[in-house]
Design an enzyme around this catalytic site. Structure first.
Site, PDB file in Angstrom:
ATOM      1  CE  LYS A 108      -8.653  18.392  11.860  1.00  0.00           C
ATOM      2  NZ  LYS A 108      -7.417  19.036  11.662  1.00  0.00           N
ATOM      3  CG  MET A 114      -4.591  29.938  14.944  1.00  0.00           C
ATOM      4  SD  MET A 114      -3.104  30.135  14.286  1.00  0.00           S
ATOM      5  CE  MET A 114      -2.560  31.763  14.734  1.00  0.00           C
ATOM      6  CG  ASN A 144      -0.615  28.200   6.624  1.00  0.00           C
ATOM      7  OD1 ASN A 144      -1.774  29.364   7.024  1.00  0.00           O
ATOM      8  ND2 ASN A 144       0.266  27.933   7.430  1.00  0.00           N
ATOM      9  CG  HIS A 156       4.308  29.689  10.004  1.00  0.00           C
ATOM     10  ND1 HIS A 156       3.304  29.330  10.965  1.00  0.00           N
ATOM     11  CD2 HIS A 156       5.467  29.722  10.549  1.00  0.00           C
ATOM     12  CE1 HIS A 156       3.984  29.282  12.008  1.00  0.00           C
ATOM     13  NE2 HIS A 156       5.276  29.236  11.717  1.00  0.00           N
TER      14      HIS A 156
END
Ligand code: GAR
Length: 189
Positions: free
Chosen positions: A66, A91, A108, A110
């Site tokens: 990552k 995601m 973010n 949600h």
């Protein structure tokens, strides 16, 4: 002029709302300078092209870690002078590289009232659980899944049995609230 990057993995309706809001001055003095997408060819990339927003797309599995792909993203954002990173249907958990380099500047969206129903299928999870008050949350991002300090929430009561109708209600609220919150954060920055 504030510069924002929007990360998305799929459809990108929130990307489009943010881009429209910036173009129309509903988020004043703001430009979407980058769309980051971890699924090459996702519909959000077509939306970005229509708005003349450059796309950085990549396949996570082409990288060893990552950190490797996040370094590329962070370098590109540094080059563009990004002030705020807005996750909109991205995601993937954000890793140390981005968190440390963009500390306090990643938010973010949600589709649930966190901390209830984190994850990638929140609307379905909440619907199947049988809750009667749904909602959305906008929060700062930390190293946990859908964790981090909450900035704004909106409750959406729903008693029906049509998940499509519910999804439409939730998305409509996201499209309204996310640009408003981005506007406020940029104003306070
Ligand atoms: C949105 O509903 C967003 O809240 C959700 O993905 C959708 C993306 O829609 N995000 C999450 O579930 C994050 N855990 P869009 O691609 O049409 O903007």
């Amino acid at each position: 002029m504030k510069r924002i990057a929007v990360f998305a993995s799929g459809n990108g309706s929130n990307f489009e709302e943010i881009a429209n809001a910036a173009e129309e001055g509903r988020i004043p003095d703001c430009e979407v300078v980058l769309c980051v997408c971890d699924r090459p060819g996702a519909y959000v990339t077509q939306r970005a092209a229509r708005h003349d927003v450059p796309v950085l797309e990549f396949r996570p599995k082409d990288f060893e870690s990552k950190r490797d792909f996040e370094r590329i993203i962070a370098d590109r954002m540094d080059g563009l002078g990004v002030d705020l990173v807005c996750l909109a249907g991205y995601m993937r958990i954000i890793g140390d590289e981005l968190l440390s380099r963009y500390q306090g500047r990643i938010i973010n969206l949600h589709p649930a009232l966190l901390p209830a129903f984190p994850g990638a299928h929140s609307i379905r999870d909440a619907f199947e659980y049988g809750v009667k008050v749904f909602g959305i949350t906008i929060h700062y991002v930390d190293e946990t899944l859908d964790g981090g300090k909450i900035i704004a929430q909106k409750a959406i009561p729903y008693n029906g049995d049509d998940i499509k109708e519910l999804e439409d209600m939730i998305h409509a609220e996201e499209h309204r609230l996310y640009p408003e919150v981005i506007k406020q954060i940029l104003k306070d920055q």
